[in-house]
Design a protein around this motif. Structure first.
Motif, PDB file in Angstrom:
ATOM      1  N   SER A 105       0.821  -1.220   0.000  1.00 30.32           N
ATOM      2  CA  SER A 105       0.000   0.000   0.000  1.00 30.32           C
ATOM      3  C   SER A 105       0.853   1.267   0.000  1.00 30.32           C
ATOM      4  O   SER A 105       0.323   2.361   0.167  1.00 30.32           O
ATOM      5  CB  SER A 105      -0.939  -0.001   1.214  1.00 30.32           C
ATOM      6  OG  SER A 105      -1.921  -0.989   1.039  1.00 30.32           O
TER       7      SER A 105
ATOM      8  N   VAL B 271     -10.637  -0.980  -3.133  1.00 33.03           N
ATOM      9  CA  VAL B 271      -9.597  -1.851  -3.701  1.00 33.03           C
ATOM     10  C   VAL B 271     -10.311  -3.151  -4.079  1.00 33.03           C
ATOM     11  O   VAL B 271     -10.980  -3.744  -3.228  1.00 33.03           O
ATOM     12  CB  VAL B 271      -8.496  -2.174  -2.660  1.00 33.03           C
ATOM     13  CG1 VAL B 271      -7.374  -2.993  -3.303  1.00 33.03           C
ATOM     14  CG2 VAL B 271      -7.944  -0.920  -2.019  1.00 33.03           C
TER      15      VAL B 271
ATOM     16  N   LYS C 198      -5.475  -2.145   2.285  1.00 29.13           N
ATOM     17  CA  LYS C 198      -6.442  -3.061   1.668  1.00 29.13           C
ATOM     18  C   LYS C 198      -7.286  -3.765   2.731  1.00 29.13           C
ATOM     19  O   LYS C 198      -8.495  -3.827   2.641  1.00 29.13           O
ATOM     20  CB  LYS C 198      -5.713  -4.099   0.819  1.00 29.13           C
ATOM     21  CG  LYS C 198      -6.692  -5.087   0.201  1.00 29.13           C
ATOM     22  CD  LYS C 198      -6.020  -6.192  -0.541  1.00 29.13           C
ATOM     23  CE  LYS C 198      -6.990  -7.323  -0.819  1.00 29.13           C
ATOM     24  NZ  LYS C 198      -8.093  -6.963  -1.702  1.00 29.13           N
ATOM     25  N   SER C 199      -6.600  -4.256   3.762  1.00 29.00           N
ATOM     26  CA  SER C 199      -7.315  -4.998   4.803  1.00 29.00           C
ATOM     27  C   SER C 199      -8.105  -4.064   5.719  1.00 29.00           C
ATOM     28  O   SER C 199      -9.086  -4.461   6.331  1.00 29.00           O
ATOM     29  CB  SER C 199      -6.322  -5.796   5.650  1.00 29.00           C
ATOM     30  OG  SER C 199      -5.448  -4.900   6.313  1.00 29.00           O
TER      31      SER C 199
ATOM     32  N   VAL D  10      -5.168   2.040  -5.211  1.00 30.77           N
ATOM     33  CA  VAL D  10      -4.035   2.196  -4.273  1.00 30.77           C
ATOM     34  C   VAL D  10      -3.007   3.164  -4.850  1.00 30.77           C
ATOM     35  O   VAL D  10      -2.492   4.040  -4.149  1.00 30.77           O
ATOM     36  CB  VAL D  10      -3.398   0.812  -3.973  1.00 30.77           C
ATOM     37  CG1 VAL D  10      -2.045   0.958  -3.294  1.00 30.77           C
ATOM     38  CG2 VAL D  10      -4.349  -0.022  -3.131  1.00 30.77           C
TER      39      VAL D  10
ATOM     40  N   SER E  16      -1.106  -4.175  -6.312  1.00 32.74           N
ATOM     41  CA  SER E  16      -2.210  -3.212  -6.336  1.00 32.74           C
ATOM     42  C   SER E  16      -1.849  -1.837  -6.895  1.00 32.74           C
ATOM     43  O   SER E  16      -2.692  -0.942  -6.912  1.00 32.74           O
ATOM     44  CB  SER E  16      -2.764  -3.036  -4.914  1.00 32.74           C
ATOM     45  OG  SER E  16      -1.808  -2.389  -4.090  1.00 32.74           O
TER      46      SER E  16
ATOM     47  N   THR F 109      -8.478   4.606   1.039  1.00 33.41           N
ATOM     48  CA  THR F 109      -8.499   3.578  -0.008  1.00 33.41           C
ATOM     49  C   THR F 109      -8.444   2.231   0.704  1.00 33.41           C
ATOM     50  O   THR F 109      -7.450   1.919   1.378  1.00 33.41           O
ATOM     51  CB  THR F 109      -7.289   3.743  -0.961  1.00 33.41           C
ATOM     52  OG1 THR F 109      -7.244   5.102  -1.413  1.00 33.41           O
ATOM     53  CG2 THR F 109      -7.407   2.803  -2.152  1.00 33.41           C
ATOM     54  N   THR F 110      -9.516   1.461   0.581  1.00 29.76           N
ATOM     55  CA  THR F 110      -9.598   0.191   1.316  1.00 29.76           C
ATOM     56  C   THR F 110     -10.623  -0.729   0.644  1.00 29.76           C
ATOM     57  O   THR F 110     -11.269  -0.333  -0.325  1.00 29.76           O
ATOM     58  CB  THR F 110      -9.960   0.469   2.802  1.00 29.76           C
ATOM     59  OG1 THR F 110      -9.745  -0.707   3.564  1.00 29.76           O
ATOM     60  CG2 THR F 110     -11.411   0.934   2.974  1.00 29.76           C
ATOM     61  N   THR F 111     -10.749  -1.945   1.163  1.00 29.07           N
ATOM     62  CA  THR F 111     -11.730  -2.874   0.609  1.00 29.07           C
ATOM     63  C   THR F 111     -13.129  -2.459   1.074  1.00 29.07           C
ATOM     64  O   THR F 111     -13.363  -2.312   2.280  1.00 29.07           O
ATOM     65  CB  THR F 111     -11.430  -4.312   1.086  1.00 29.07           C
ATOM     66  OG1 THR F 111     -10.067  -4.602   0.757  1.00 29.07           O
ATOM     67  CG2 THR F 111     -12.345  -5.318   0.406  1.00 29.07           C
TER      68      THR F 111
ATOM     69  N   GLY G 106      -1.991  -6.616  -1.977  1.00 31.30           N
ATOM     70  CA  GLY G 106      -1.208  -5.389  -1.763  1.00 31.30           C
ATOM     71  C   GLY G 106      -0.102  -5.173  -2.779  1.00 31.30           C
ATOM     72  O   GLY G 106      -0.052  -4.142  -3.449  1.00 31.30           O
TER      73      GLY G 106
END
Ligand code: PA5
Length: 464
Positions: free
Chosen positions: A86, A201, A145-146, A215, A210, A179-181, A207
């Protein structure tokens, strides 16, 4: 495709007995086909959604650029908070495409805010950041991301708090975008509650794969990077990496040469760009290569403990630090040179009569010198029988950078396929993340804490 791949110096014909024979490549046709199918048949599926990241529509690009411009016009500083996959993508693209001293340029030359990518939680670094930015006019892109990573969440908490103190609750929210899921993780929940702008994402983009998703694209839009050309280059490389014949597929070929070299004990992969603008491409490569290929078991569950340790080196700087080892040390390395044909600037070495240092440099350019030194190092390594190959960019542009990033992703995916491992997981990293949660007292990690407490250290082995 604008990049050129020269693997002569991996071959017996160039480096002698430590090299690979043409027949080694020819007789492995079944392996090439299997590795190719493993990656290409899963393109866009499961954890391979990254192959589709350069395919976004023109209207999506326009939307990103409009958002980026709106931030760029009001921000004095733009700060990316993230770590690992990330952060490294944004870092290497900015390094390649922004001025090498971007933050030191006068504002009218910069045409974009000052930039900080904060990928560590060293308290001194956080304090130093707060010392140099004007928090009231700074904007923050929190990328995870997580949505669960301790480092990024702790940075977010500190900076959101500082923003609220400086601007008040309502205005502070306008300075953070996430910026994330979508629908997952602690950060998504907070972002929803607080009303931050959220960029998604895709679920199947890990990651380290990405960089061409939101990202990277969101920060690139803010800083005015030419996203269209970056993705155009990535698509050109994707097409080249979909060529079924190993002889014309750059990523399939070099992945095979690397994995074959690993079997021959060449367990170190040196990435050596000869351009300061590509210095952090080596960091990007180190992460994707290490985290993807360093695995305990293969897909059948057999213990393999495989991987090739990536090392970064910068030409010409590290000719004066590491190249002695590469030339004369153990035959345990493959060196990848990244060459640039034409630099963005030309600097003449003056033919100044008063400085009597001899004639050999006078009247030449730094451009000639850096490329002469790269070729000379390549020659010396080759003469010493050391495996090396060269990836050449005609010039460093958004398009060629897009090609290079996509090449690294495909090369890694193909290498994982040749090794028959799960390229896209990272159980070793996850274990460390869980142990951190346990030590910091997160609920649900009590068992992990007991396990940590039971790992005793003997005083006898501690020197004070
Ligand atoms: O490649 C990876 O999956 C990792 O390096 C992650 O990018 C890193 O651990 C950060 O994870 P996250 O984006 O969930 O905060």
């Amino acid at each position: 495709m604008k990049l050129k791949f020269d693997y002569n110096n991996m071959m017996e014909s160039s480096i002698g007995s430590h090299g690979i024979k043409q027949s080694d490549i020819d007789k492995a046709q079944k392996l090439h086909t299997a590795a190719f199918k493993d990656v290409i048949d899963n393109s866009g599926k499961g954890w391979q959604e990254w192959t589709d990241t350069p395919l976004i529509s023109k209207s999506e690009i326009d939307e990103l650029n409009a958002f980026g411009k709106s931030v760029r016009e009001k921000a004095s500083s733009f700060v990316v908070l993230g770590i690992g996959g990330s952060a490294l993508g944004p870092i290497c693209v900015f390094n390649a495409l922004l001025h090498l001293h971007h933050n030191e340029l006068p504002a009218q030359m910069r045409k974009a805010p000052k930039l900080y990518v904060e990928d560590n939680i060293d308290p001194e670094r956080m304090r130093a950041l707060l010392d140099v930015i004007d928090i009231k006019t700074s904007y923050f892109n929190v990328i995870t991301k997580s949505g669960e990573t301790s480092e990024t969440l702790s940075q977010f908490l500190i900076l959101y708090n500082a923003l609220k103190k400086a601007l008040g609750e309502k205005a502070a929210k306008e300075h953070i975008f996430v910026t994330t899921t979508i629908g997952k993780g602690a950060l998504y929940a907070v972002a929803q509650k607080e009303g931050f702008k959220i960029f998604g994402v895709p679920a199947g983009v890990g990651g380290r794969f990405s960089v061409l998703s939101n990202v990277g694209l969101v920060p690139f839009a803010v800083m005015g990077v030419d996203i269209e050309s970056l993705l155009y280059g990535a698509r050109a490389m994707r097409t080249a990496c979909e060529r079924p014949d190993v002889k014309s597929n750059p990523a399939l070929m070099t992945a095979y040469l690397q994995t074959l070299s690993m079997k021959d004990g060449k367990n170190i992969s040196v990435m050596m760009p000869y351009a300061d603008s590509l210095r952090t491409m080596a960091d990007f490569y180190c992460q994707i290569w290490a985290e993807s290929l360093g695995k305990a078991v293969d897909k059948s569950g057999k213990t393999v403990n495989c991987g090739q340790t990536p090392a970064k080196s910068l030409g010409v700087t590290d000719q004066h630090s590491q190249v002695q080892l590469y030339t004369e040390g153990p035959y345990d390395k493959v060196v990848t040179f990244i060459a640039v044909d034409s630099f963005g600037d030309r600097v003449d070495i003056p033919a100044d009569e008063s400085a009597d240092i001899g004639d050999f440099l006078k009247g030449h350019t730094l451009n000639e010198l850096i490329n002469a030194e790269r070729k000379a190092t390549e020659f010396a390594l080759t003469k010493a029988g050391r495996s090396n190959f060269t990836v050449t960019l005609p010039e460093v542009t958004a398009e060629t950078v897009g090609e290079l990033l996509m090449y690294f992703m495909y090369e890694t995916a193909f290498a994982g396929a040749y090794l028959n491992i799960d390229t896209f997981n990272q159980p070793g990293v996850e274990e460390g993340k869980k142990a951190t949660f346990a030590m910091i007292g997160r609920a649900g990690y009590e068992e992990k804490l007991k396990e940590l407490d039971s790992a005793k250290k003997l005083d006898a082995y501690i020197i004070k």
